[in-house]
Design an enzyme around this catalytic site. Structure first.
Site, PDB file in Angstrom:
ATOM      1  N   GLY A  46       0.279  -0.882   0.190  1.00  0.00           N
ATOM      2  CA  GLY A  46      -0.035   0.117  -0.107  1.00  0.00           C
ATOM      3  C   GLY A  46       1.006   0.732  -0.280  1.00  0.00           C
ATOM      4  N   LEU A  91       6.838   1.498   4.229  1.00  0.00           N
ATOM      5  CA  LEU A  91       7.636   2.121   3.261  1.00  0.00           C
ATOM      6  C   LEU A  91       8.325   3.479   3.521  1.00  0.00           C
ATOM      7  CD1 LEU A  91       6.416   1.276   0.053  1.00  0.00           C
ATOM      8  CD2 LEU A  91       7.762  -0.107   1.479  1.00  0.00           C
TER       9      LEU A  91
END
Ligand code: CO
Length: 160
Positions: A46, A91
């Site tokens: 995502g 991330l």
């Protein structure tokens, strides 16, 4: 298509609240395509606009199955039920993962890149991904929601 730079760690933009998208134009479609490319290049499941420096309420996701990649614009959780604990990473957060409690199922209202309103029921892994990404749109990171790890004492004793 272009790979975008992922904002990380102490970058103050990650704490900002993203603005609703009002123009469903080519710029939005280009951003969505670039976000998908960037997400996949980084093996993410995502990505939120803020993570590539765009304070727009847009997220992409891909569960790395046959369904492919998806975009949600202006997503909003209408209903949630149940609770589920699992490990998360991000991330934008280096070298950290941890246990987070999320609803086990949610109903999300969103718009597609053409502005068409839609609703999705998501559970388990997808519920977790969407909750994580929608949090990004409000400047919230999973590290804000970490819960204590379960006690691993029996394993430790075996190792000794
Ligand atoms: Co994240």
């Amino acid at each position: 298509m272009a790979l975008l730079t992922i904002r990380k760690d102490e970058d103050p933009i990650l704490r900002k609240v993203s603005r609703p998208v009002v123009k469903f134009d080519e710029r939005l479609k280009q951003l969505a395509e670039d976000m998908i490319e960037t997400m996949l290049d980084n093996e993410g499941v995502g990505l939120a606009g803020v993570q590539v420096g765009k304070l727009w309420r847009i997220i992409t996701y891909d569960q790395h199955n046959e369904e492919g990649s998806f975009v949600m614009v202006n997503p909003e959780i209408l209903a949630e039920s149940g609770v589920c604990q699992d490990y998360e990473a991000c991330l934008s957060v280096s070298d950290t993962y941890g246990l987070v409690e999320r609803p086990s199922s949610i109903t999300v209202r969103f718009q597609d890149v053409d502005g068409q309103e839609r609703t999705l029921e998501a559970d388990e892994n997808l519920s977790r991904i969407l909750c994580h990404e929608i949090d990004h749109l409000d400047g919230v990171l999973f590290i804000d929601k970490l819960i204590p790890e379960p006690d691993d004492a029996p394993d430790d004793e075996t190792d000794q």
